[in-house]
Design an enzyme around this catalytic site. Structure first.
Site, PDB file in Angstrom:
ATOM      1  N   LYS A   1       0.834  -1.193   0.000  1.00 57.66           N
ATOM      2  CA  LYS A   1       0.000   0.000   0.000  1.00 57.66           C
ATOM      3  C   LYS A   1       0.877   1.254   0.000  1.00 57.66           C
ATOM      4  O   LYS A   1       0.670   2.170  -0.788  1.00 57.66           O
ATOM      5  CB  LYS A   1      -0.901  -0.027   1.236  1.00 57.66           C
ATOM      6  CG  LYS A   1      -2.121   0.843   1.154  1.00 57.66           C
ATOM      7  CD  LYS A   1      -2.983   0.712   2.412  1.00 57.66           C
ATOM      8  CE  LYS A   1      -3.798  -0.561   2.426  1.00 57.66           C
ATOM      9  NZ  LYS A   1      -4.444  -0.799   3.745  1.00 57.66           N
TER      10      LYS A   1
ATOM     11  N   ARG B   1      -3.207   3.056   8.659  1.00 62.36           N
ATOM     12  CA  ARG B   1      -3.520   1.872   7.852  1.00 62.36           C
ATOM     13  C   ARG B   1      -2.365   0.888   7.920  1.00 62.36           C
ATOM     14  O   ARG B   1      -1.223   1.263   8.119  1.00 62.36           O
ATOM     15  CB  ARG B   1      -3.744   2.300   6.400  1.00 62.36           C
ATOM     16  CG  ARG B   1      -4.574   3.545   6.281  1.00 62.36           C
ATOM     17  CD  ARG B   1      -4.534   4.156   4.881  1.00 62.36           C
ATOM     18  NE  ARG B   1      -5.212   3.357   3.875  1.00 62.36           N
ATOM     19  CZ  ARG B   1      -5.309   3.742   2.594  1.00 62.36           C
ATOM     20  NH1 ARG B   1      -4.749   4.872   2.170  1.00 62.36           N
ATOM     21  NH2 ARG B   1      -5.938   2.971   1.732  1.00 62.36           N
TER      22      ARG B   1
ATOM     23  N   GLY C   1      -6.825 -10.391   7.886  1.00 64.29           N
ATOM     24  CA  GLY C   1      -6.450 -10.856   9.219  1.00 64.29           C
ATOM     25  C   GLY C   1      -5.564  -9.866   9.932  1.00 64.29           C
ATOM     26  O   GLY C   1      -5.349  -9.939  11.130  1.00 64.29           O
TER      27      GLY C   1
ATOM     28  N   SER D   1      17.506 -40.563 -16.703  1.00 68.59           N
ATOM     29  CA  SER D   1      16.202 -39.938 -16.491  1.00 68.59           C
ATOM     30  C   SER D   1      15.885 -40.051 -15.005  1.00 68.59           C
ATOM     31  O   SER D   1      15.904 -41.142 -14.438  1.00 68.59           O
ATOM     32  CB  SER D   1      15.139 -40.648 -17.325  1.00 68.59           C
ATOM     33  OG  SER D   1      13.882 -40.107 -17.023  1.00 68.59           O
TER      34      SER D   1
HETATM   35  P1  ADP Z   1      -7.827  -2.183   3.378  1.00 67.56           P
HETATM   36  O1  ADP Z   1      -6.448  -2.637   3.229  1.00 67.56           O
HETATM   37  O2  ADP Z   1      -8.694  -3.085   4.171  1.00 67.56           O
HETATM   38  O3  ADP Z   1      -8.437  -1.772   2.052  1.00 67.56           O
HETATM   39  P2  ADP Z   1      -7.460   0.624   3.857  1.00 67.56           P
HETATM   40  O4  ADP Z   1      -6.301   1.089   4.623  1.00 67.56           O
HETATM   41  O5  ADP Z   1      -7.345   0.759   2.387  1.00 67.56           O
HETATM   42  O6  ADP Z   1      -7.764  -0.868   4.270  1.00 67.56           O
HETATM   43  O7  ADP Z   1      -8.694   1.446   4.417  1.00 67.56           O
HETATM   44  C1  ADP Z   1      -9.988   0.986   4.645  1.00 67.56           C
HETATM   45  C2  ADP Z   1     -10.977   1.969   4.014  1.00 67.56           C
HETATM   46  O8  ADP Z   1     -10.787   3.271   4.516  1.00 67.56           O
HETATM   47  C3  ADP Z   1     -10.822   2.056   2.516  1.00 67.56           C
HETATM   48  O9  ADP Z   1     -12.083   2.147   1.922  1.00 67.56           O
HETATM   49  C4  ADP Z   1     -10.053   3.309   2.323  1.00 67.56           C
HETATM   50  O10 ADP Z   1     -10.315   3.900   1.085  1.00 67.56           O
HETATM   51  C5  ADP Z   1     -10.553   4.175   3.476  1.00 67.56           C
HETATM   52  N1  ADP Z   1      -9.526   5.143   3.872  1.00 67.56           N
HETATM   53  C6  ADP Z   1      -8.280   4.870   4.282  1.00 67.56           C
HETATM   54  N2  ADP Z   1      -7.591   5.989   4.517  1.00 67.56           N
HETATM   55  C7  ADP Z   1      -8.432   7.017   4.273  1.00 67.56           C
HETATM   56  C8  ADP Z   1      -8.300   8.442   4.323  1.00 67.56           C
HETATM   57  N3  ADP Z   1      -7.155   9.013   4.671  1.00 67.56           N
HETATM   58  N4  ADP Z   1      -9.370   9.180   3.980  1.00 67.56           N
HETATM   59  C9  ADP Z   1     -10.517   8.585   3.616  1.00 67.56           C
HETATM   60  N5  ADP Z   1     -10.711   7.273   3.542  1.00 67.56           N
HETATM   61  C10 ADP Z   1      -9.679   6.483   3.870  1.00 67.56           C
HETATM   62 MG    MG Z   2      -7.856  -0.569   0.823  1.00 64.88          MG
END
Ligand code: ADP
Ligand code: MG
Ligand code: MG
Length: 913
Positions: free
Chosen positions: A26, A95, A104, A789
């Site tokens: 990510k 995140r 998980g 073989s």
């Molecule tokens: P996953 O790996 O489960 O997709 P994410 O880190 O992408 O988890 O985040 C979960 C949700 O939150 C996603 O829909 C993502 O787009 C949203 N999200 C994450 N960070 C932000 C942010 N800074 N602003 C708005 N939405 C967010």
């Molecule tokens: Mg995501």
């Protein structure tokens, strides 16, 4: 900052997509998008290295605190707001993101930075009181649950109670004051569950959330997932801290996911879902129906236009299908995530060739993007795509194929029903060695527990049987003879259909259709294209192109293991360039069995020779058929291998028969002689007993008969204008002396046939390397062998000292679980042990005999990972079952490009969220 300190925090503008090891998937892609100038909310990533340090030492590296402060201040300056400020607060999401995407792991915490004061700032800044309090309520709930470990139920029931009090159905109907009250209640819940206040200090919120992402690397679920998917445990995860943007600020806001092409079918054109006035995971959670991208285009043409141009930009940049998360905040588009998207096998082939046609990638690259495993999936019969289906549940795609059968809950019933001609599906919580017979009887296996390395999965794959494992939502009550999932009850005798390539389980019988790719392989491109719809035709054409390309680049030759003319025909159609292993056992069974009995029982040499002589003609016919089918191609024929008693009557039965006859005073001398012979030949460990070359050296004339039949068949083919290329292979050689002895005898026979038939025959004689001693003395064995073989199945058994039939069902699942193997050594070559022997024998054999031809004729010859190893080891060819030949051709091509077999977790289900 101390210049020698390790850099543990990267601003999004600092990394790129190739730094997945350090920044996680990510983080690396957020950095890449930032570098491309796309609208990514600014933020920073804490590295996997910081996580590893934390996990090893039990505390964060000292420098982390400081580096986070510096990154945070830079972020604050950039956006002109401060984290948790009381007038116009900066809020962030915390995140998790490891090298491989991993369910998980910790859930994302949104809205970090809100507290009793900054929530008021957010009210002012947004002009939306309800929104601000809802955001705060969500933070406490998420933080409480994922960071502080409070049972999520506590919050959920408080929320339900609030709705009930107000007499409303949904969250959105709660007003600002209700949410404000709920915030107080949620804070109380935290105090009563943890004994501490919800942390008000924004930086503390950030630090605690970060630590809890680190900790989540080691949750049971995460560990289990890694074990199942063979992801190393020591990678650690990165943490992404990202400025919040809000899709829930009214009708001009929203959030969505999209793909640059359809990941399910590979159809060109964008594909996605959008939800107005929503945040984050609302899209996937399905609380409201989503809009298609076309609807989004009408709703917000400007954002849509910008989004599609970004999609094109990303595809151009990644040169592959991308999957994207985005949010629109009051008409402004933000990119929150992208990655090279997962896709089905069919989509993989289609998209790879589309990109070639769009001049975005080369054919070599296209070949790198598809795998043998995906091709194998396309070759299994499939459920009719047009059939109506009702999904019952979903588990792991443990062993591919499409199976339909009546449900049974125990092994004995499976055996009984199968015996009366039923197709049965064995449904268990999990299987163990006692279920083996039932698994053999079943057309498919479904379990509610365990993953790709569970007993059920390992054994099913070993047997080539369809299996879906670990369908967790399925409650199996074997004693009650029922299973339930999602409110549906399945009783013994009900019909289910399971798809071992997707993990899906359907209620009732789904029509199974033959694979269009097999149709193409069997009958050619034109025939196949004429019979399928346009989308499928596209898949078939893509397979043809990439397979043809693989054939053009590969160095390894691909042969097939085939015993009869019919098998050989099929192998040729599948593209085999020869036969690497023709077993001759079947030539001694059926009607010919009494003849071999006479050979074994003969008292005199004349008797034995007479019996052997009778076998020559039918065997010659067999070989003529085979050599006709394989005209012009090398055909390796293995002399008789299994223990002789396998051709004699069953010992126990015969003992009873003789005893009963004695009792009645009706003694039969023939039976008694037979029994004596069977007793004499009985062995406790037949696998390690009198078989292979040992048999050839102790039963006079046996191998000579086979050599003569091969030579005569070849002579006949030559006279008929054919081009026979037989090669004679001696099994189970451990010492060069054994081979010398057989060779001397064989050479004499070949000379004799050459003479009597008047044709010039050149038939190489080589050996199968399947004992460690043969491998270790290859420099000697090569003196007498025209080729080697590797029988890697037996070589695996003899190297490990276990017999496959005994051990696979008994304890392999436990071994996989404990990590002794990451994959069964019968599925994928044990490179460190068995592979080392292959390498030694190849090199040392060639030192004695330069240019020695070396092949592989175990099942490993069709296994992608093993093929890459054989390519590197400079083996000349692999040989596998006819059906695996196309897979081997594809992987041999990929091996040249140095493309490792795709990681297990890259080819699992499509995630549309
Ligand atoms: P996953 O790996 O489960 O997709 P994410 O880190 O992408 O988890 O985040 C979960 C949700 O939150 C996603 O829909 C993502 O787009 C949203 N999200 C994450 N960070 C932000 C942010 N800074 N602003 C708005 N939405 C967010
Ligand atoms: Mg995501
Ligand atoms: Mg998540």
């Amino acid at each position: 900052m101390n210049p020698s300190a390790k850099k543990l925090v990267y601003h999004f503008s600092e990394g790129d997509k190739d730094q997945k090891d350090l920044l996680g998937g990510k983080g690396a892609n957020l950095a890449e998008m930032t570098r491309l100038g796309l609208p990514v909310p600014p933020g920073f990533t804490i590295t996997t290295e910081a996580c590893r340090h934390y996990l090893e030492q039990g505390r964060e590296p000292d420098q982390l605190r400081v580096q986070v402060t510096m990154a945070l201040r830079r972020l604050e300056d950039e956006v002109g707001r401060r984290l948790g400020d009381s007038t116009d607060p900066l809020l962030v999401s915390v995140r998790s993101g490891a090298r491989y995407s991993m369910p998980g792991m910790m859930e994302t915490v949104l809205n970090v930075g809100l507290n009793d004061r900054s929530v008021l700032g957010l009210v002012k800044a947004s002009g939306d009181e309800r929104f601000a309090w809802d955001s705060y309520r969500r933070l406490i709930q998420m933080f409480g649950k994922t960071v502080l470990g409070v049972d999520g139920e506590a919050f959920a029931s408080a929320l339900d109670a609030a709705k009930a009090r107000k007499g409303v159905e949904t969250d959105v109907e709660l007003e600002a004051t209700d949410l404000q009250a709920l915030v107080e209640e949620f804070k109380q819940i935290i105090v009563s569950h943890t004994g501490e206040e919800f942390p008000q200090e924004p930086r503390r919120q950030l630090d605690l959330a970060t630590r809890s992402v680190f900790d989540s690397w080691n949750t049971d679920r995460a560990r289990l997932y890694r074990r199942r998917e063979r992801i190393p445990h020591d990678l650690g995860t990165a943490v992404n801290v990202c400025t919040m943007v809000f899709g829930n600020l009214g009708a001009t806001s929203g959030t969505g996911v999209c793909f640059t092409r359809d990941p399910a079918t590979g159809k060109p054109g964008v594909y996605g879902d959008y939800l107005a006035n929503a945040q984050g995971e609302d899209v996937v959670s399905g609380i409201r129906n989503t809009l298609s991208l076309d609807d989004f285009a009408e709703l917000d043409p400007d954002s849509y236009k910008q989004l599609t141009s970004i999609m094109r930009r990303l595809e151009t940049h990644y040169r592959d299908l991308c999957d994207i998360e985005f949010t629109v905040e009051r008409g402004k588009l933000w990119m929150l995530q992208t990655r090279v998207g997962k896709r089905t096998a069919a989509a993989a082939f289609r998209i790879a060739t589309q990109l070639v046609d769009e001049h975005l990638i080369t054919l070599d690259e296209a070949l790198e993007r598809v795998t043998g495993a995906q091709l194998a999936q396309l070759m299994f019969p499939q459920f009719d795509a047009d059939a109506e289906r009702t999904l019952l549940t979903k588990g792991m795609a443990a062993s591919p194929g499409a199976a339909v059968g009546r449900v049974v809950f125990d092994s004995a019933t499976a055996v009984k029903w199968q015996a009366r001609g039923e197709r049965v599906l064995l449904v268990r919580k999990e299987t163990n060695p006692e279920d083996l017979e039932g698994m053999i009887a079943a057309t498919g296996i479904l379990t509610s527990r365990g993953g790709k390395t569970s007993h059920a999965a390992v054994v099913a794959r070993g047997m080539g049987k369809t299996a879906v494992c670990g369908a967790e939502s399925l409650e199996v009550d074997a004693a009650g003879l029922v299973a339930t999932a999602g409110g549906v009850t399945v009783k013994e005798g009900d019909v289910l259909s399971i798809d071992g390539s997707t993990g899906e389980v359907f209620v009732g019988e789904l029509a199974v259709v033959p694979s269009p790719v097999v149709l193409y392989l069997e009958e050619g491109l034109d025939v196949a294209l004429a019979k399928v719809d346009e989308g499928t035709a596209d898949v078939v054409r893509a397979v043809d192109r990439l397979l043809t390309h693989a054939d053009g680049v590969r160095r390894l030759r691909v042969r097939a293991n085939a015993d009869t003319g019919a098998d050989a025909d099929r192998a040729r159609r599948m593209g085999a360039e020869g036969i690497g292993l023709c077993r001759t056992e079947h030539m001694f069974l059926g009607e010919r069995r009494p003849l071999i009995e006479r050979v074994v029982l003969a008292d005199t040499a004349e008797e034995r020779e007479a019996a052997l002589a009778e076998l020559v003609t039918p065997q010659t016919e067999d070989f003529v058929e085979l050599l006709t089918a394989m005209d012009g191609l090398p055909t390796t024929i293995r002399l008789l291998d299994p223990p002789l008693h396998e051709f004699l009557p069953d010992r126990a039965e015969l003992m009873v028969k003789v005893a009963v006859a004695k009792e009645r005073g009706e003694e039969n001398a023939d039976d008694e002689r037979l029994l004596a012979a069977v007793e004499r030949l009985h062995e406790s460990n037949p696998m390690l007993g009198l078989r292979g070359v040992r048999l050839g050296l102790t039963v006079p004339g046996l191998f000579a008969l086979q050599v003569r039949a091969v030579a005569q068949a070849a002579a006949r083919r030559v006279k008929a204008g054919g081009d026979p290329r037989p090669e004679i292979m001696v099994p189970l050689v451990g010492s060069v002396m054994e081979l010398h002895l057989i060779r001397d005898e064989a050479d004499a026979i070949l000379a004799e046939v050459r003479e009597s038939e008047g044709v010039d025959l050149h038939i190489p004689i080589g050996t199968m390397v399947e004992l460690p001693r043969a491998a270790l003395t290859a420099y000697r064995v090569a003196e007498a062998a025209d080729f080697f073989s590797f029988g890697t199945n037996d070589l695996t058994q003899t190297t490990w000292g276990f017999s496959r039939d005994d051990v696979e069902a008994a304890f392999f699942a436990a071994y996989l679980d404990k990590g002794v193997f990451t994959v069964s050594p019968f599925e994928s070559l044990d490179v460190d042990g068995v592979g080392r022997l292959v390498d030694i024998a190849t090199r040392e054999g060639r030192a004695t005999r330069p240019g020695l031809k070396v092949g592989i004729c175990g099942e490993h010859g069709g296994d992608p990972e093993s093929i890459h190893f054989f390519h590197r080891t400079d083996v000349d060819y692999v040989s596998c079952s006819p059906f695996r030949v196309p897979v081997a051709r594809l992987e041999a091509g990929r091996a040249v490009l140095g493309q490792p077999e795709a990681h297990a977790s890259d080819d699992d289900e499509i995630e549309k969220g």
